[in-house]
Design an enzyme around this catalytic site. Structure first.
Site, PDB file in Angstrom:
ATOM      1  N   HIS A 432      30.946  50.770  31.409  1.00 40.63           N
ATOM      2  CA  HIS A 432      31.036  49.724  32.427  1.00 40.63           C
ATOM      3  C   HIS A 432      31.163  50.293  33.839  1.00 40.63           C
ATOM      4  O   HIS A 432      31.636  49.601  34.738  1.00 40.63           O
ATOM      5  CB  HIS A 432      32.239  48.825  32.165  1.00 40.63           C
ATOM      6  CG  HIS A 432      32.062  47.887  31.012  1.00 40.63           C
ATOM      7  ND1 HIS A 432      31.258  46.774  31.070  1.00 40.63           N
ATOM      8  CD2 HIS A 432      32.585  47.900  29.754  1.00 40.63           C
ATOM      9  CE1 HIS A 432      31.308  46.132  29.911  1.00 40.63           C
ATOM     10  NE2 HIS A 432      32.092  46.802  29.096  1.00 40.63           N
ATOM     11  N   LYS A 731      36.096  36.762  42.662  1.00 42.67           N
ATOM     12  CA  LYS A 731      36.084  37.955  41.825  1.00 42.67           C
ATOM     13  C   LYS A 731      37.257  38.827  42.240  1.00 42.67           C
ATOM     14  O   LYS A 731      37.892  38.572  43.263  1.00 42.67           O
ATOM     15  CB  LYS A 731      34.761  38.724  41.931  1.00 42.67           C
ATOM     16  CG  LYS A 731      34.240  38.926  43.340  1.00 42.67           C
ATOM     17  CD  LYS A 731      32.873  39.593  43.322  1.00 42.67           C
ATOM     18  CE  LYS A 731      31.768  38.616  43.005  1.00 42.67           C
ATOM     19  NZ  LYS A 731      30.988  38.960  41.828  1.00 42.67           N
ATOM     20  N   ARG A 732      37.543  39.821  41.418  1.00 46.77           N
ATOM     21  CA  ARG A 732      38.645  40.724  41.745  1.00 46.77           C
ATOM     22  C   ARG A 732      38.459  41.283  43.154  1.00 46.77           C
ATOM     23  O   ARG A 732      37.353  41.632  43.550  1.00 46.77           O
ATOM     24  CB  ARG A 732      38.658  41.869  40.712  1.00 46.77           C
ATOM     25  CG  ARG A 732      39.749  42.875  40.880  1.00 46.77           C
ATOM     26  CD  ARG A 732      39.882  43.720  39.607  1.00 46.77           C
ATOM     27  NE  ARG A 732      38.607  44.227  39.129  1.00 46.77           N
ATOM     28  CZ  ARG A 732      38.060  45.362  39.558  1.00 46.77           C
ATOM     29  NH1 ARG A 732      38.657  46.081  40.480  1.00 46.77           N
ATOM     30  NH2 ARG A 732      36.918  45.769  39.062  1.00 46.77           N
ATOM     31  N   LYS A 737      33.376  45.341  46.267  1.00 44.79           N
ATOM     32  CA  LYS A 737      32.845  43.981  46.113  1.00 44.79           C
ATOM     33  C   LYS A 737      32.640  43.301  47.459  1.00 44.79           C
ATOM     34  O   LYS A 737      32.017  42.250  47.547  1.00 44.79           O
ATOM     35  CB  LYS A 737      33.780  43.153  45.221  1.00 44.79           C
ATOM     36  CG  LYS A 737      33.805  43.664  43.789  1.00 44.79           C
ATOM     37  CD  LYS A 737      34.732  42.831  42.914  1.00 44.79           C
ATOM     38  CE  LYS A 737      34.792  43.359  41.494  1.00 44.79           C
ATOM     39  NZ  LYS A 737      33.538  43.157  40.749  1.00 44.79           N
ATOM     40  N   THR A 843      29.239  39.277  35.635  1.00 39.93           N
ATOM     41  CA  THR A 843      28.914  38.143  34.774  1.00 39.93           C
ATOM     42  C   THR A 843      29.057  36.825  35.519  1.00 39.93           C
ATOM     43  O   THR A 843      28.420  35.843  35.150  1.00 39.93           O
ATOM     44  CB  THR A 843      29.816  38.115  33.522  1.00 39.93           C
ATOM     45  OG1 THR A 843      31.186  38.229  33.920  1.00 39.93           O
ATOM     46  CG2 THR A 843      29.465  39.252  32.574  1.00 39.93           C
ATOM     47  N   LYS A 847      26.967  32.959  35.533  1.00 40.96           N
ATOM     48  CA  LYS A 847      27.569  31.629  35.402  1.00 40.96           C
ATOM     49  C   LYS A 847      27.153  30.729  36.562  1.00 40.96           C
ATOM     50  O   LYS A 847      26.852  29.544  36.372  1.00 40.96           O
ATOM     51  CB  LYS A 847      29.090  31.755  35.340  1.00 40.96           C
ATOM     52  CG  LYS A 847      29.600  32.513  34.138  1.00 40.96           C
ATOM     53  CD  LYS A 847      31.061  32.901  34.312  1.00 40.96           C
ATOM     54  CE  LYS A 847      31.494  33.887  33.233  1.00 40.96           C
ATOM     55  NZ  LYS A 847      32.822  34.456  33.472  1.00 40.96           N
TER      56      LYS A 847
END
Length: 1001
Positions: A432, A731-732, A737, A843, A847
């Site tokens: 990952h 998201k985290r 990010k 992911t 969604k």
């Protein structure tokens, strides 16, 4: 909400038939659905009290209890049966009185939730037991999915299609199903995409009838519950287990010993024994995972840790030494207290390694016990890989490899060759992460202390790998061989074994300096462990599927050993002349101890060597894994490497969380088959321009937005307009990010608005509600600064009367699966803007696309494939590409990067204090400079900023054309069919696990 108290008399009367219902497998035929299915778990049968037949799965075969119902002469059969609302209400009332967790008076929402959940569990257990029995009988190959995270919300009522019946039953009892379901706490078993992915996989495995189980840990306090205050993020312990978990069943007869520390000795029998040390027990808690429109109900087994009562030191307790008396129990229990405990301290590192080993050891003991039981009187260990497939979700379960070897060799008496062959054929690894410095490593010294036998086995695996490499590359060019060994060995900075050390004998290095006098003193190396690369450099690459160590999350400081002043240099001893002083300084420099690099165990390398398959989770990620990160291994064993692009379950992420959209999809595709065959979603493409579909589509989105507006008002106090664009990044919180890029873009937007007249603002900008959500790891200072910055910007913008509804900025506290189920269906623009090459897959992007949300993002992770499937015109693309990143960082280090004036403008605007008194110099400073730790804009926010804000202008332009925007939205849903976890699981089953679906009769 009115309560519905009821008498014991009425309950007993109504439950008489309940207790004499026919026990059977359940074939679900009801097709009613409900807007919010969070409390999802049910089956179609009359409700049988849980005490009748709750299957226990332990290492010893148990005498099977006779079914008290079929003993009465009523044959158990496989006829379909759908419970009616009256029988469900009877079951709920029965549990409210006879399996109570609350006082008898009243029937409030919490009590209604637990009674309803217990009612559903009664039905689930029938299929759960039947599934287990069928697997035992058939003795087919079974997959076991090991993960440190499972963000599990069961889909029982939805998957078992009993929503309508339960809604009616609860209505009879004075409650609303959605309100009752809202009482369920999110299971605090994960943090990011790693856990959400694992849960989607379990849903797909059950739905597709694959024989499989999940294994994880039962964290008492989860990661943490996030609170947002004036000071930013605060963390408190999760309380999800405070009132109990109605979905789990503790298996007190299923427990396994787990050992730490101790020593390894050779016995008189010639076998190796690991003795002494600290012993705990891992106890099983089982959670049923029902499939959709199937009887199959698989198992998620979670381990909790304890010691036996004999380990309580009664004499110390009576002597007043209460802490000492309970020390063993406290040490055992804390293993399962917290997900990812802080590991800056040695105690934290030990606890994390204990967690990983507990998961591996207990799970493998359980798997082996099941294999032996199913094998009967004769156990053929050669068949083990033909009956068992173990999938390691990331490197956290890596210790499965040496643990399986230990059990097979030390306890089952196999030779090394036999055990190694079985292990390699059984285990597989999902990667990952793509940057080498973010891959998990453990101190060899720590592991040797905690798991001495496993280190012996790892050293032997490493030696075998070394011989394989020598055999592959030969000894003709020692330099090439040395390079390969350095890259590929499992043990880092560890001397070569004697069997190959002679290949690298080098002439001793002679000091030819004539300037310095020789010294009799030897330089003693520093044996203390030095931080590895992950601890010294920002980790840009971590993704949703991976939760990093603290070292990977938080900058550690900027001084290295050379920069740290030396006390002896600061206090001169006398007044030497210049020549003496010069000589003395040179001698001090040379005599300064040279730090010895820490000896580490590279877990990813061990996974690759010890398993038969290695997969990435998106096409671009797998390509980087093969061509860059593990290229040497790929060249050695190309057959091991493959891609399995992630997916998400369409049951939870369309059908249950977005019932309005689900009805529209069913209407226009003229079938419900899309829930199981998402290829049917592609049929929406031919209607994308249809005015009627577009009208219905916009109405569904508006309805979802209104729900979110109410939610935001309740949770944050901010009022937002449902007519504005909902722009979401959830998201985290992590620098790679790039939530910082998003909020700086918003600041730039706000600044430009303030420079315009009201009319100009309205003409230039589309109204937006910018929504953020996600947790920053508790010790990740920079991420917590970003959270604080977002909330400060929101506090300023949202109270600016000149701006009004034209711009709102909202940070949703404690983002979790339940919040995602609200936000995702209402989102219109979703931001997936990580630095290219740093997100393995993601992911949440899938969604959002499934729910008709348009993405803005970089060519990173699964974004690449999503853009291909939904169409390049239906994805807002910006930013540098993965192959450019290294060159851009080099350019920055050489001082050649020239920041865009708009980027400089927005940083200066932040520094004016417009967003409050907090000092953001360090946050802004991380975006400046050319090199050095904690600066130089490692994640290329400044580089991509111009491209990002220009792309956002295109978003505004597109949103003004609502027909065109709606078409893009429809085409996103239509193109998302590839990203079902059903497709992913079929690929794992066929290409890695070699398992077949097995449908219950």
């Amino acid at each position: 909400m009115a309560t519905s108290p009821f008498s014991a008399t009425s309950i007993r009367a109504e439950t008489a038939s309940h207790c004499h219902s026919i026990s059977r497998l359940i074939d679900f035929t009801s097709r009613t659905r409900n807007p919010k299915l969070f409390l999802t778990r049910t089956s179609n049968s009359r409700f049988v009290r849980r005490s009748f037949s709750v299957k226990s799965v332990s290492s010893e075969p148990k005498k099977k209890l006779k079914d008290p119902i079929t003993e009465e002469g009523v044959p158990s059969n496989l006829s379909p049966f759908t419970p009616d609302a009256a029988s469900i209400a009877s079951s709920i009332k029965y549990h409210a009185e006879f399996t109570p967790l609350f006082s008898p008076e009243g029937f409030g929402l919490p009590k209604a939730f637990f009674a309803t959940a217990q009612s559903v569990c009664d039905a689930l257990i029938i299929n759960w037991n039947a599934t287990y029995d069928y697997y035992e009988k058939k003795n087919v190959k079974q997959a076991y999915y090991l993960s440190m995270e499972f963000l599990q919300l069961l889909n029982a009522i939805g998957n078992l299609e009993l929503t309508g019946a339960y809604a009616e039953a609860l209505s009879k009892l004075g409650h609303n199903l959605e309100n009752v379901a809202g009482q369920e706490s999110d299971a605090a078993l994960g943090n990011g995409g790693l856990g959400r992915l694992a849960s989607c996989f379990l849903d797909s495995l059950a739905t597709l009838n694959y024989p499989a189980w999940g294994y994880g840990l039962r964290y008492k306090y989860g990661l943490f519950k996030q609170r947002i205050t004036k000071d930013g993020q605060e963390e408190v312990a999760e309380n999800w287990l405070e009132m109990g978990n109605p979905w789990e069943i503790v298996r007190n007869d299923v427990s396994y010993p787990v050992k730490f520390y101790g020593k390894v000795v050779s016995g008189s029998d010639g076998k190796t024994h690991w003795i002494g040390g600290e012993d705990i027990m891992a106890v099983a808690y089982d959670v049923p995972i029902p499939g959709y429109k199937t009887k199959t109900t698989i198992n998620l087994r979670l381990w909790s840790t304890k010691v036996t009562s004999e380990d309580f030191d009664l004499s110390s307790f009576n002597a007043g030494e209460h802490t000492k008396a309970n020390e063993a129990q406290a040490n055992a229990e804390k293993i399962c207290y917290i997900l990812y405990p802080g590991d800056e301290s040695m105690e934290g590192k030990i606890l994390r390694l204990k967690q990983q080993y507990t998961l591996c050891s207990a799970s493998l003991q359980d798997i082996i016990a099941r294999f032996e039981r199913r094998s009967g009187s004769y156990v053929n260990w050669d068949e083990f890989p033909e009956k068992v497939a173990v999938q390691m979700n990331d490197t956290h379960p890596t210790l499965c490899i040496p643990e399986l070897m230990r059990i097979l060799i030390d306890l089952k008496g196999m030779s090394w060759k036999e055990a190694w062959n079985i292990t390699q054929r059984t285990v597989a690894y999902t990667n990952h992460t793509v940057l080498p410095e973010a891959l998990e490593k453990w101190s060899l010294e720590l592991m040797q202390k905690l798991l001495p036998r496993h280190v012996e086995i790892i050293e032997m695996i490493d030696e075998e790998l070394i011989h394989t490499i020598v055999s592959e590359y030969g000894t003709a060019d020692p330099n090439i061989l040395e390079k390969k060994l350095k890259e590929m060995r499992i043990l880092e900075n560890v001397d070569l074994p004697t069997s190959v050390a002679d290949l690298f004998v080098k002439a001793p290095v002679v000091d030819t300096s004539e300037e310095l006098e020789s010294s009799d003193e030897e330089v003693e190396p520093n044996d203390e462990e030095e931080p590895n690369d992950e601890e010294e450099e920002p980790k840009g690459e971590l993704n949703d599927e991976e939760e990093p160590n603290d070292e990977e999350e938080e900058p550690k400081g900027e001084l290295n050993d050379e920069e740290e002043p030396n006390d002896e240099q600061e206090e001169p001893k006398g007044e030497p002349n210049d020549e003496e002083e010069d000589t003395q300084k040179k001698k001090e420099v040379l005599s300064e101890p040279i730090p010895k690099p820490p000896k580490m165990v590279r877990m990813a390398n061990l996974c690759i060597v010890g398993g038969h398959a290695v997969n990435g989770v998106a096409e671009i990620h797998s390509k980087i894994v093969q061509e860059e990160v593990f290229n040497d291994f790929y060249k050695l064993w190309p057959e091991k490497f493959q891609n399995k692009t992630n997916g998400v379950t369409p049951r939870r992420w369309i059908l249950f969380c977005n019932p309005c959209l689900s009805k529209i999809i069913t209407k226009w595709t003229r079938t419900e088959d899309w829930v199981l065959n998402t290829e049917k979603l592609a049929e929406l493409r031919k209607f994308a321009d249809d005015e009627d579909l577009q009208t219905e589509w916009r109405a569904a989105k508006k309805s979802n937005k209104m729900r979110v507006a109410s939610f935001l008002k309740e949770k944050t106090g901010y009022s937002v307009s449902p007519d504005a664009m909902f722009d979401v990044q959830v998201k985290r919180i992590h620098e790679y990010k790039r939530q910082l890029l998003n909020i700086l873009g918003i600041v730039y937007r706000y600044k430009k608005m303030k420079e315009m007249s009201a009319a100009e603002r309205k003409a230039k900008f589309v109204p937006r509600v910018c929504i953020f959500g996600g947790k920053a790891f508790s010790t990740y200072v920079q991420a917590k600064r970003i959270v604080k910055f977002i909330t400060d910007v929101g506090a300023t913008v949202n109270h600016d009367s000149e701006i009004g509804d034209l711009l709102k900025v909202v940070f949703v506290p404690d983002y979790n699966v339940s919040v995602a189920e609200l936000l995702i269906p209402a989102s219109e623009l979703s931001q997936h803007i990580s630095t290219a090459g740093m997100e393995a897959s993601g992911t949440s992007n899938m969604k959002f696309a499934m729910n008709g949300c348009i993405l803005i993002g970089t060519l990173d992770g699964a974004n690449v494939e999503i853009r291909q499937e939904v169409g390049v015109d239906n994805f807002f693309l910006f930013g540098a590409e993965a192959h450019e990143i290294a060159g851009l960082r080099k350019e920055r280090a050489e001082g050649k990067f020239v920041p865009d004036p708009r980027f400089e403008e927005v940083k200066e605007f932040v520094r004016t204090g417009v967003f409050g008194p907090y000092d953001y110099d360090e946050l802004m400073g991380s975006l400046e400079g050319n090199e050095g730790y904690g600066c130089a804009d490692y994640f290329l926010v400044g580089k991509d900023f111009p491209s990002y804000i220009e792309c956002q202008e295109k978003v505004d332009e597109a949103y003004r054309d609502q027909r065109g925007w709606t078409k893009m939205s429809i085409l996103n849903t239509a193109g998302s069919y590839k990203f079902s976890s059903d497709r992913t699981i079929h690929e794992y089953a066929k290409d890695i696990w070699n398992i077949e679906p097995i449908e219950l009769p």
